[in-house]
Motif scaffolding. Structure first.
Motif, mmCIF file in Angstrom:
data_model
loop_
_atom_site.group_PDB
_atom_site.id
_atom_site.type_symbol
_atom_site.label_atom_id
_atom_site.label_comp_id
_atom_site.label_asym_id
_atom_site.label_seq_id
_atom_site.Cartn_x
_atom_site.Cartn_y
_atom_site.Cartn_z
ATOM 1 N N ALA A 86 0.859 -1.192 0.000
ATOM 2 C CA ALA A 86 0.000 0.000 0.000
ATOM 3 C C ALA A 86 0.892 1.238 0.000
ATOM 4 C CB ALA A 86 -0.902 -0.005 1.218
ATOM 5 N N ILE A 87 0.676 2.114 -0.981
ATOM 6 C CA ILE A 87 1.509 3.312 -1.134
ATOM 7 C C ILE A 87 0.603 4.538 -1.197
ATOM 8 C CG2 ILE A 87 3.148 4.517 -2.629
ATOM 9 C CD1 ILE A 87 4.142 1.789 -3.552
ATOM 10 N N ASP A 88 0.910 5.524 -0.370
ATOM 11 C CA ASP A 88 0.207 6.814 -0.405
ATOM 12 C C ASP A 88 1.193 7.865 -0.888
ATOM 13 O OD1 ASP A 88 -2.213 5.826 0.711
ATOM 14 O OD2 ASP A 88 -1.281 5.855 2.687
ATOM 15 N N GLU A 89 0.698 8.794 -1.725
ATOM 16 C CA GLU A 89 1.565 9.861 -2.238
ATOM 17 C C GLU A 89 0.871 11.205 -2.103
ATOM 18 O OE1 GLU A 89 3.694 9.374 -5.918
ATOM 19 O OE2 GLU A 89 3.206 7.251 -5.964
ATOM 20 N N TRP A 90 1.671 12.226 -1.771
ATOM 21 C CA TRP A 90 1.187 13.597 -1.695
ATOM 22 C C TRP A 90 2.195 14.493 -2.398
ATOM 23 C CZ3 TRP A 90 1.641 10.382 2.522
ATOM 24 C CH2 TRP A 90 0.452 10.010 3.147
ATOM 25 N N ASN A 91 1.705 15.516 -3.059
ATOM 26 C CA ASN A 91 2.554 16.565 -3.612
ATOM 27 C C ASN A 91 2.255 17.823 -2.828
ATOM 28 O OD1 ASN A 91 3.959 15.324 -5.908
ATOM 29 N ND2 ASN A 91 1.883 14.900 -6.574
ATOM 30 N N VAL A 92 3.273 18.339 -2.166
ATOM 31 C CA VAL A 92 3.117 19.515 -1.318
ATOM 32 C C VAL A 92 4.165 20.543 -1.696
ATOM 33 C CG1 VAL A 92 2.152 18.178 0.593
ATOM 34 C CG2 VAL A 92 4.605 18.575 0.493
ATOM 35 N N THR A 93 4.033 21.714 -1.138
ATOM 36 C CA THR A 93 5.004 22.778 -1.379
ATOM 37 C C THR A 93 5.567 23.215 -0.034
ATOM 38 O OG1 THR A 93 3.718 23.486 -3.277
ATOM 39 C CG2 THR A 93 5.348 25.032 -2.435
ATOM 40 N N ALA A 94 6.886 23.238 0.079
ATOM 41 C CA ALA A 94 7.543 23.682 1.308
ATOM 42 C C ALA A 94 7.374 25.186 1.457
ATOM 43 C CB ALA A 94 9.026 23.316 1.277
ATOM 44 N N ARG A 95 7.669 25.694 2.631
ATOM 45 C CA ARG A 95 7.506 27.129 2.885
ATOM 46 C C ARG A 95 8.337 27.999 1.960
ATOM 47 N NH1 ARG A 95 7.362 27.481 9.449
ATOM 48 N NH2 ARG A 95 5.427 26.321 9.669
ATOM 49 N N ASP A 96 9.477 27.467 1.499
ATOM 50 C CA ASP A 96 10.324 28.259 0.599
ATOM 51 C C ASP A 96 9.898 28.136 -0.861
ATOM 52 O OD1 ASP A 96 11.097 25.687 -0.002
ATOM 53 O OD2 ASP A 96 13.235 26.020 0.338
ATOM 54 N N GLY A 97 8.796 27.428 -1.113
ATOM 55 C CA GLY A 97 8.294 27.293 -2.471
ATOM 56 C C GLY A 97 8.770 26.049 -3.190
ATOM 57 N N GLN A 98 9.634 25.264 -2.568
ATOM 58 C CA GLN A 98 10.158 24.043 -3.190
ATOM 59 C C GLN A 98 9.077 22.963 -3.201
ATOM 60 O OE1 GLN A 98 13.192 23.207 -4.535
ATOM 61 N NE2 GLN A 98 12.429 21.177 -4.948
ATOM 62 N N PRO A 99 8.733 22.446 -4.382
ATOM 63 C CA PRO A 99 7.756 21.362 -4.422
ATOM 64 C C PRO A 99 8.378 20.063 -3.886
ATOM 65 C CG PRO A 99 8.492 21.916 -6.637
ATOM 66 C CD PRO A 99 9.156 22.879 -5.704
ATOM 67 N N LEU A 100 7.598 19.332 -3.117
ATOM 68 C CA LEU A 100 8.052 18.072 -2.530
ATOM 69 C C LEU A 100 7.046 16.981 -2.848
ATOM 70 C CD1 LEU A 100 9.044 19.343 1.021
ATOM 71 C CD2 LEU A 100 10.588 18.861 -0.868
ATOM 72 N N ARG A 101 7.549 15.790 -3.017
ATOM 73 C CA ARG A 101 6.697 14.612 -3.176
ATOM 74 C C ARG A 101 6.905 13.751 -1.935
ATOM 75 N NH1 ARG A 101 8.285 9.991 -7.189
ATOM 76 N NH2 ARG A 101 6.661 8.468 -6.749
ATOM 77 N N ILE A 102 5.839 13.472 -1.233
ATOM 78 C CA ILE A 102 5.898 12.649 -0.027
ATOM 79 C C ILE A 102 5.302 11.290 -0.378
ATOM 80 C CG2 ILE A 102 5.275 12.476 2.408
ATOM 81 C CD1 ILE A 102 6.810 15.050 1.746
ATOM 82 N N VAL A 103 6.038 10.222 -0.124
ATOM 83 C CA VAL A 103 5.574 8.874 -0.428
ATOM 84 C C VAL A 103 5.653 8.043 0.848
ATOM 85 C CG1 VAL A 103 5.953 6.811 -1.826
ATOM 86 C CG2 VAL A 103 6.412 9.062 -2.795
ATOM 87 N N ARG A 104 4.529 7.411 1.211
ATOM 88 C CA ARG A 104 4.500 6.522 2.383
ATOM 89 C C ARG A 104 4.338 5.097 1.889
ATOM 90 N NH1 ARG A 104 0.890 3.815 5.705
ATOM 91 N NH2 ARG A 104 -0.869 4.580 4.489
ATOM 92 N N LEU A 105 5.296 4.261 2.254
ATOM 93 C CA LEU A 105 5.256 2.840 1.931
ATOM 94 C C LEU A 105 4.815 2.112 3.195
ATOM 95 C CD1 LEU A 105 8.734 2.734 0.174
ATOM 96 C CD2 LEU A 105 6.517 2.945 -0.933
ATOM 97 N N ALA A 106 3.602 1.570 3.168
ATOM 98 C CA ALA A 106 3.044 0.926 4.355
ATOM 99 C C ALA A 106 3.713 -0.421 4.595
ATOM 100 C CB ALA A 106 1.541 0.745 4.194
ATOM 101 N N ASP A 107 3.980 -0.701 5.854
ATOM 102 C CA ASP A 107 4.545 -1.986 6.251
ATOM 103 C C ASP A 107 3.778 -2.455 7.483
ATOM 104 O OD1 ASP A 107 5.981 -4.197 6.997
ATOM 105 O OD2 ASP A 107 7.924 -3.205 6.967
ATOM 106 N N PRO A 108 2.837 -3.416 7.324
ATOM 107 C CA PRO A 108 2.021 -3.830 8.458
ATOM 108 C C PRO A 108 2.798 -4.580 9.534
ATOM 109 C CG PRO A 108 1.499 -5.135 6.507
ATOM 110 C CD PRO A 108 2.486 -4.085 6.094
ATOM 111 N N THR A 109 3.986 -5.072 9.212
ATOM 112 C CA THR A 109 4.744 -5.833 10.207
ATOM 113 C C THR A 109 5.772 -4.992 10.947
ATOM 114 O OG1 THR A 109 6.412 -6.476 8.575
ATOM 115 C CG2 THR A 109 4.497 -7.928 8.845
ATOM 116 N N PHE A 110 6.048 -3.787 10.449
ATOM 117 C CA PHE A 110 7.054 -2.940 11.088
ATOM 118 C C PHE A 110 6.628 -1.496 10.892
ATOM 119 C CE2 PHE A 110 11.518 -1.230 11.394
ATOM 120 C CZ PHE A 110 11.714 -1.591 12.714
#
Length: 170
Positions: free
Chosen positions: A80-104
């Motif tokens: 299961a992978i969740d992704e977000w595209n956000v912008t940092a306070r300085d205007g730098q675009p960031l991609r946040i990716v969460r890789l789910a691990d149910p065992t850890f």
């Protein structure tokens, strides 16, 4: 100082002074010496991806290529992978990716995107103008940079404008 120590120092000093100097090490002061070639400039480090767990603990950094390979492998494995595209306070675009691990613990990767083609600080000035029209500005940005980057740039500009409003004491 004893006499023996004094004699030893005197003999050693005399030997240093009387030591022959090789002719190859003597240079004419009018002759110009060739300087060695400077070393080549180092290759720039790849932009690091910062990795965290789902509790916010920093796990380390990696390259964008390695992180993209990891995401592709995890997708193929059905993670299961969740992704977000956000912008940092300085205007730098960031991609946040969460890789789910149910065992850890989950792995959260913060991936810097390409630099914005338009400075959000300048847009913040436009947004703070009395006749500002954010919708018209968004349409112009979408034509220039595409809809996704237009949203990122405008979000950064709104954030900067809001910070300026809160910082202004008047």
């Amino acid at each position: 100082m004893t006499t023996i120590e004094l004699a030893t120092i005197t003999i050693a000093g005399t030997a240093v002074v009387l030591a022959p100097i090789p002719a190859a090490s003597i240079h004419d002061l009018t002759e110009t010496l060739a300087l060695p070639e400077p070393p080549p400039a180092p290759e720039p480090e790849p932009t690091p991806v910062l990795n965290y767990d789902d509790l916010g603990s920093y796990w380390g950094a990696d390259t964008i290529a390695n992180t993209e390979d990891l995401i592709a492998r995890e997708r193929a494995a059905g993670t299961a992978i969740d992704e977000w595209n956000v912008t940092a306070r300085d205007g730098q675009p960031l991609r946040i990716v969460r890789l789910a691990d149910p065992t850890f613990l989950d792995t959260i990767c913060v991936i810097p995107s390409a630099a914005l083609p338009i400075d959000p600080n300048q847009l913040a000035d436009l947004l703070l103008a009395p006749a500002a029209d954010a919708n018209a500005l968004h349409q112009q940005l979408a034509e220039q940079a595409g809809p996704r980057q237009a949203r990122q740039i405008l979000a950064a500009a709104h954030h900067i404008a809001a910070e300026r409003l809160w910082a202004d004491p008047s």
